[in-house]
Every structure is written in C-alpha cells, then in structure tokens.
Design a protein around this motif. Structure first.
Motif, PDB file in Angstrom:
ATOM      1  N   MET A 117     -84.000 -56.924 -87.370  1.00 23.40           N
ATOM      2  CA  MET A 117     -85.438 -56.822 -87.108  1.00 23.40           C
ATOM      3  C   MET A 117     -85.938 -55.412 -87.432  1.00 23.40           C
ATOM      4  O   MET A 117     -86.995 -55.244 -88.057  1.00 23.40           O
ATOM      5  CB  MET A 117     -85.732 -57.171 -85.655  1.00 23.40           C
ATOM      6  CG  MET A 117     -85.660 -58.658 -85.329  1.00 23.40           C
ATOM      7  SD  MET A 117     -86.987 -59.611 -86.105  1.00 23.40           S
ATOM      8  CE  MET A 117     -88.402 -59.027 -85.175  1.00 23.40           C
ATOM      9  N   ALA A 118     -85.177 -54.401 -87.022  1.00 26.23           N
ATOM     10  CA  ALA A 118     -85.572 -53.016 -87.304  1.00 26.23           C
ATOM     11  C   ALA A 118     -85.499 -52.722 -88.803  1.00 26.23           C
ATOM     12  O   ALA A 118     -86.420 -52.126 -89.380  1.00 26.23           O
ATOM     13  CB  ALA A 118     -84.676 -52.050 -86.530  1.00 26.23           C
ATOM     14  N   TYR A 119     -84.409 -53.145 -89.433  1.00 28.49           N
ATOM     15  CA  TYR A 119     -84.231 -52.915 -90.868  1.00 28.49           C
ATOM     16  C   TYR A 119     -85.291 -53.660 -91.672  1.00 28.49           C
ATOM     17  O   TYR A 119     -85.866 -53.120 -92.621  1.00 28.49           O
ATOM     18  CB  TYR A 119     -82.827 -53.395 -91.260  1.00 28.49           C
ATOM     19  CG  TYR A 119     -82.539 -53.342 -92.740  1.00 28.49           C
ATOM     20  CD1 TYR A 119     -82.429 -52.130 -93.411  1.00 28.49           C
ATOM     21  CD2 TYR A 119     -82.345 -54.519 -93.465  1.00 28.49           C
ATOM     22  CE1 TYR A 119     -82.155 -52.079 -94.774  1.00 28.49           C
ATOM     23  CE2 TYR A 119     -82.069 -54.490 -94.824  1.00 28.49           C
ATOM     24  CZ  TYR A 119     -81.968 -53.269 -95.463  1.00 28.49           C
ATOM     25  OH  TYR A 119     -81.698 -53.235 -96.810  1.00 28.49           O
ATOM     26  N   GLY A 120     -85.582 -54.901 -91.279  1.00 29.06           N
ATOM     27  CA  GLY A 120     -86.593 -55.683 -91.978  1.00 29.06           C
ATOM     28  C   GLY A 120     -87.989 -55.123 -91.813  1.00 29.06           C
ATOM     29  O   GLY A 120     -88.798 -55.145 -92.750  1.00 29.06           O
ATOM     30  N   SER A 121     -88.296 -54.590 -90.633  1.00 31.20           N
ATOM     31  CA  SER A 121     -89.599 -53.963 -90.404  1.00 31.20           C
ATOM     32  C   SER A 121     -89.753 -52.709 -91.252  1.00 31.20           C
ATOM     33  O   SER A 121     -90.826 -52.442 -91.805  1.00 31.20           O
ATOM     34  CB  SER A 121     -89.770 -53.621 -88.926  1.00 31.20           C
ATOM     35  OG  SER A 121     -89.803 -54.792 -88.135  1.00 31.20           O
ATOM     36  N   PHE A 122     -88.677 -51.931 -91.356  1.00 33.82           N
ATOM     37  CA  PHE A 122     -88.717 -50.728 -92.206  1.00 33.82           C
ATOM     38  C   PHE A 122     -89.013 -51.110 -93.648  1.00 33.82           C
ATOM     39  O   PHE A 122     -89.848 -50.484 -94.320  1.00 33.82           O
ATOM     40  CB  PHE A 122     -87.383 -49.983 -92.117  1.00 33.82           C
ATOM     41  CG  PHE A 122     -87.286 -48.820 -93.062  1.00 33.82           C
ATOM     42  CD1 PHE A 122     -87.870 -47.595 -92.754  1.00 33.82           C
ATOM     43  CD2 PHE A 122     -86.613 -48.946 -94.273  1.00 33.82           C
ATOM     44  CE1 PHE A 122     -87.793 -46.528 -93.632  1.00 33.82           C
ATOM     45  CE2 PHE A 122     -86.529 -47.885 -95.162  1.00 33.82           C
ATOM     46  CZ  PHE A 122     -87.115 -46.667 -94.835  1.00 33.82           C
ATOM     47  N   ASN A 123     -88.341 -52.131 -94.167  1.00 32.09           N
ATOM     48  CA  ASN A 123     -88.562 -52.573 -95.552  1.00 32.09           C
ATOM     49  C   ASN A 123     -89.990 -53.076 -95.766  1.00 32.09           C
ATOM     50  O   ASN A 123     -90.565 -52.909 -96.840  1.00 32.09           O
ATOM     51  CB  ASN A 123     -87.580 -53.688 -95.920  1.00 32.09           C
ATOM     52  CG  ASN A 123     -86.185 -53.170 -96.177  1.00 32.09           C
ATOM     53  OD1 ASN A 123     -85.976 -51.980 -96.396  1.00 32.09           O
ATOM     54  ND2 ASN A 123     -85.214 -54.062 -96.138  1.00 32.09           N
ATOM     55  N   ALA A 124     -90.559 -53.694 -94.735  1.00 30.12           N
ATOM     56  CA  ALA A 124     -91.899 -54.265 -94.860  1.00 30.12           C
ATOM     57  C   ALA A 124     -92.983 -53.196 -94.824  1.00 30.12           C
ATOM     58  O   ALA A 124     -93.994 -53.310 -95.533  1.00 30.12           O
ATOM     59  CB  ALA A 124     -92.135 -55.289 -93.751  1.00 30.12           C
ATOM     60  N   PHE A 125     -92.796 -52.167 -94.025  1.00 28.85           N
ATOM     61  CA  PHE A 125     -93.863 -51.176 -93.810  1.00 28.85           C
ATOM     62  C   PHE A 125     -93.607 -49.840 -94.507  1.00 28.85           C
ATOM     63  O   PHE A 125     -94.394 -48.910 -94.319  1.00 28.85           O
ATOM     64  CB  PHE A 125     -94.054 -50.944 -92.310  1.00 28.85           C
ATOM     65  CG  PHE A 125     -94.682 -52.105 -91.589  1.00 28.85           C
ATOM     66  CD1 PHE A 125     -96.050 -52.332 -91.643  1.00 28.85           C
ATOM     67  CD2 PHE A 125     -93.896 -52.995 -90.864  1.00 28.85           C
ATOM     68  CE1 PHE A 125     -96.633 -53.399 -90.982  1.00 28.85           C
ATOM     69  CE2 PHE A 125     -94.469 -54.066 -90.194  1.00 28.85           C
ATOM     70  CZ  PHE A 125     -95.839 -54.271 -90.260  1.00 28.85           C
ATOM     71  N   SER A 126     -92.539 -49.760 -95.302  1.00 26.45           N
ATOM     72  CA  SER A 126     -92.230 -48.509 -96.006  1.00 26.45           C
ATOM     73  C   SER A 126     -92.129 -48.799 -97.503  1.00 26.45           C
ATOM     74  O   SER A 126     -91.032 -48.989 -98.037  1.00 26.45           O
ATOM     75  CB  SER A 126     -90.915 -47.906 -95.487  1.00 26.45           C
ATOM     76  OG  SER A 126     -90.994 -47.679 -94.096  1.00 26.45           O
ATOM     77  N   PRO A 127     -93.258 -48.840 -98.202  1.00 24.56           N
ATOM     78  CA  PRO A 127     -93.256 -49.246 -99.608  1.00 24.56           C
ATOM     79  C   PRO A 127     -92.628 -48.206-100.534  1.00 24.56           C
ATOM     80  O   PRO A 127     -92.645 -47.006-100.263  1.00 24.56           O
ATOM     81  CB  PRO A 127     -94.749 -49.413 -99.918  1.00 24.56           C
ATOM     82  CG  PRO A 127     -95.434 -48.508 -98.946  1.00 24.56           C
ATOM     83  CD  PRO A 127     -94.619 -48.560 -97.695  1.00 24.56           C
ATOM     84  N   VAL A 128     -92.064 -48.714-101.629  1.00 27.06           N
ATOM     85  CA  VAL A 128     -91.549 -47.857-102.683  1.00 27.06           C
ATOM     86  C   VAL A 128     -92.392 -48.079-103.940  1.00 27.06           C
ATOM     87  O   VAL A 128     -93.174 -49.027-104.016  1.00 27.06           O
ATOM     88  CB  VAL A 128     -90.065 -48.166-102.997  1.00 27.06           C
ATOM     89  CG1 VAL A 128     -89.192 -47.841-101.803  1.00 27.06           C
ATOM     90  CG2 VAL A 128     -89.892 -49.619-103.416  1.00 27.06           C
ATOM     91  N   VAL A 129     -92.224 -47.217-104.930  1.00 28.82           N
ATOM     92  CA  VAL A 129     -92.922 -47.348-106.210  1.00 28.82           C
ATOM     93  C   VAL A 129     -91.923 -47.823-107.260  1.00 28.82           C
ATOM     94  O   VAL A 129     -90.871 -47.202-107.448  1.00 28.82           O
ATOM     95  CB  VAL A 129     -93.556 -46.015-106.645  1.00 28.82           C
ATOM     96  CG1 VAL A 129     -94.198 -46.157-108.029  1.00 28.82           C
ATOM     97  CG2 VAL A 129     -94.592 -45.555-105.623  1.00 28.82           C
ATOM     98  N   ARG A 130     -92.247 -48.930-107.931  1.00 29.34           N
ATOM     99  CA  ARG A 130     -91.429 -49.433-109.044  1.00 29.34           C
ATOM    100  C   ARG A 130     -92.096 -49.013-110.355  1.00 29.34           C
ATOM    101  O   ARG A 130     -93.291 -49.250-110.551  1.00 29.34           O
ATOM    102  CB  ARG A 130     -91.339 -50.955-109.006  1.00 29.34           C
ATOM    103  CG  ARG A 130     -90.854 -51.542-107.706  1.00 29.34           C
ATOM    104  CD  ARG A 130     -89.372 -51.397-107.522  1.00 29.34           C
ATOM    105  NE  ARG A 130     -88.955 -52.018-106.266  1.00 29.34           N
ATOM    106  CZ  ARG A 130     -87.782 -51.806-105.680  1.00 29.34           C
ATOM    107  NH1 ARG A 130     -86.916 -50.980-106.253  1.00 29.34           N
ATOM    108  NH2 ARG A 130     -87.475 -52.396-104.537  1.00 29.34           N
ATOM    109  N   ASP A 131     -91.325 -48.420-111.226  1.00 33.67           N
ATOM    110  CA  ASP A 131     -91.856 -47.925-112.497  1.00 33.67           C
ATOM    111  C   ASP A 131     -91.407 -48.806-113.654  1.00 33.67           C
ATOM    112  O   ASP A 131     -90.223 -49.150-113.755  1.00 33.67           O
ATOM    113  CB  ASP A 131     -91.386 -46.486-112.743  1.00 33.67           C
ATOM    114  CG  ASP A 131     -91.984 -45.500-111.763  1.00 33.67           C
ATOM    115  OD1 ASP A 131     -93.212 -45.327-111.785  1.00 33.67           O
ATOM    116  OD2 ASP A 131     -91.217 -44.908-110.974  1.00 33.67           O
TER     117      ASP A 131
END
Length: 366
Positions: A117-131
């Motif tokens: 749940m913690a790991y999934g929330s981090f992935n959902a609310f911490s966006p990365v930039v794809r180039d």
C-alpha cells in the motif's frame, strides 16, 4: 443480459470478500471466536466491501474515499491471502505448531499489505518524466523541432485532487514545452469535485507558447452535458478538440477525436479529408486502437493514454495482450504511436509495476 452479468459479478465479488473475511477471522481468533466479536467483524467487512459501490451511487465524499482504499486492499489481499493459505496448509505437513504458523502467516500477510500500500501510493503520487526522441520526415520553413509534453488519465477528483494537479503543473512547466497535449480522462467520472477544488484555476497556470490541447476520454462524463465538461477545461486555458482539427501556426495540424465509446465519433478519414498531409499531422486519441488506420490516413504522431499500463501488476499482462501498444513508443512506417501509463489512477489509489508519469517528446523534423 446486463442484469444477469451484474448479478453474477456481484455473487463472485461477494464470494471473494467472504473468503478473505473468513481467513482474516481465522487469523484474528484461530481457535474460537465470541459471537459478539464475529458479528462486529462481519459488519466491518460488509461495510468496507460495499463502500466502493455505495460511494459511487451516492457521491458521498467520505464513503468514496473509503471505497477507493478498500479496493486497493481488496486487490492486494486477493493475491496475498491465497498464497498465505496455501503456505499454512503445506506447513501442516511439518512439525511446526499449527497455531504458530497461522499466526505468523497472518502477520506476514499484514506486513506485506502495508508495504505494498505504501509502495503503491508512492508510485501513484510521485510522477516521473519519460523521454522520447523521434524524427518526422516532414516540416515547414519555420519549424525544425518541437518539444511536446503529454499526459493523460489524471482522473482529477477526490483523491487525485488539487495537490496532485499542482504537482502536474509544476513538473510540466519545468520541462518548458512548446506544446502540451492531454489525451483524455482528465475527470474521474464527475466534474463536480474538479470544480469544487478549483482545479481549473490550477491548470490555468500551465504554459506552452503553441497552446494546450486535449481530447476527452471514457471517464470524462457526468450527469450534465458534454459541453459543461469542455467549458470546465477551457476555463483553465485548455482547448478541447472534440472531433476537430486545428492548424497550429501554419506549421502542423492537430486532430483531437471523441472517445471510442462515443457513438457519434467521426471516422478518421473524415477528419483528415481536408487537411494538408504534406505538413506534420498529430493525432490526440484517448484509446490506442486502430493504429493501422492512423498510419494509412497519414498521421505522423498519435498520442494516447487509457491503458494505465494495467496500473497494478499483473494488469500489465492483460493490457499488453489487448493493445498493439499499451505503453511506450512504437513506429509503423511513418507513424509514431506513444502511449502513457497516466499521471493519475482510477479506483485504487496505488500503482504497482507502473508509475505515474509525464511524457516529454522531442521531435526533429526533416
């Protein structure tokens, strides 16, 4: 037919909830349970299991939030509980005490649930930039290159709310794009939370000298008219292309399509009929279907979302089987297809095996 499918789905869901609840009861009270405790426990499980459906039906904010997190827990427990159950059964073949193995299986399952749940929330609310860097063998006398920032599937609403929108604006503007494209699902089934949180005012801070354009997706709908959704976006400075084309500064053409589920959606060949295909043509289409049709109609770049790349593993295996391009970049002759996994989420506010993202596309024209 619909009623039959609904009843079967409800029975299947109820059976799975019963199984998870039953195993949880055995872990909490493995030997015996008082009648009062069992009733209280069953009531809590029943309320949690019905919260997602009740929240969607009533629109109550608190119930909707509970329902979203319940669905995240439910999905993870569907994977974890059977694994723990099988492990306990196998350990019965050893000399380890039955009571102890069941207790430890429960603690490990709970620990893994909290971790995911913690790991999934981090992935959902911490966006990365794809180039992505691509070349298009077209151009104009005034345009050698173009920098596009693209994002989809924000699902702005209760959980993907104002702070997530502010995060999106900040990260997008940092990329200094020439053009911003938003291929659908900006709303989470209802425009009201979007307006209540004044997300349109947040999005008005986006900046791109060549403009900000969007198409609508399958979740961009509510009880009112489609024009209310379009007006809500255009209040934030976003131009919605609703089966429309636009010539951008005489350098290239943008086409924005209605979503695939819209019965009034026009065929692509009608939208490309009167445009100049000797100049670059960029298509904004929420769902990444009919790539061959887009290639045949002279599209140079097609940007899409919708798939979420499955959002939660093993959902990516399903989207990979359904779509020719469920995430990333592929090229079909002159046409480039780029699909994003999305900036937000739908339902469970977690991502496992995927990541919230913004896409940066660098185009060189030849």
């Amino acid at each position: 037919m619909f009623i039959l499918v609904f009843i079967i789905s409800l029975l299947l869901y109820g059976g799975l909830v019963y199984y998870i609840g039953w195993r949880g009861l055995h872990w909490l009270r493995p030997e015996s349970s008082s009648r009062r405790f069992t009733i209280l426990y069953s009531l809590v499980v029943l309320l949690a299991a019905s919260s997602f459906i009740v929240g969607r039906m009533t629109g109550l904010t608190f119930i909707n939030i509970i329902g979203a997190y319940w669905m995240a827990c439910f999905y993870l427990l569907l994977l974890l509980v059977p694994l723990a159950h099988v492990t306990v059964i196998l350990l019965r073949l050893t000399r380890l005490p039955r009571h102890g193995t069941q207790k430890w299986a429960g603690f490990i399952t709970l620990g893994l649930l909290i971790f995911f749940m913690a790991y999934g929330s981090f992935n959902a609310f911490s966006p990365v930039v794809r180039d992505y860097e691509i070349q298009i063998e077209k151009g104009s006398s005034s345009l050698d290159s173009l920098h596009i920032v693209m994002a989809a599937d924000m699902h702005f609403g209760l959980l993907s709310g104002k702070s997530h929108a502010e995060r999106f604006v900040e990260k997008t503007n940092e990329l200094n794009p020439d053009l911003i494209l938003l291929p659908g699902d900006l709303f989470d089934d209802d425009v009201q939370p979007f307006l209540d949180q004044e997300i349109d005012k947040v999005l008005s801070k986006l900046h791109a000298p060549m403009g900000i354009y969007a198409s609508l997706g399958n979740h961009d709908r509510h009880d009112g008219t489609m024009m209310e959704l379009i007006e809500a976006l255009e209040q934030g400075g976003i131009t919605v292309l609703y089966d429309e084309t636009v010539d951008v500064q005489g350098d290239f053409t943008l086409i924005g399509r209605k979503d695939r589920i819209d019965r009034e959606r026009l065929p692509l060949n009608l939208l490309t009929k009167n445009i100049n295909t000797e100049k670059p043509v960029i298509l904004i289409d929420h769902q990444p279907y009919e790539l061959n049709v887009a290639q045949q109609e002279g599209i140079d770049l097609m940007v899409s979302g919708h798939t979420h790349r499955g959002q939660i593993f093993p959902g990516n295996l399903l989207t990979d089987a359904i779509y020719e391009n469920d995430w990333g970049h592929i090229q079909k002759e002159q046409m480039h297809s780029i699909v994003t996994s999305g900036f937000g989420f739908w339902g469970p506010p977690i991502r496992i095996g995927t990541r919230s993202e913004i896409v940066s596309i660098g185009i060189e024209f030849e």
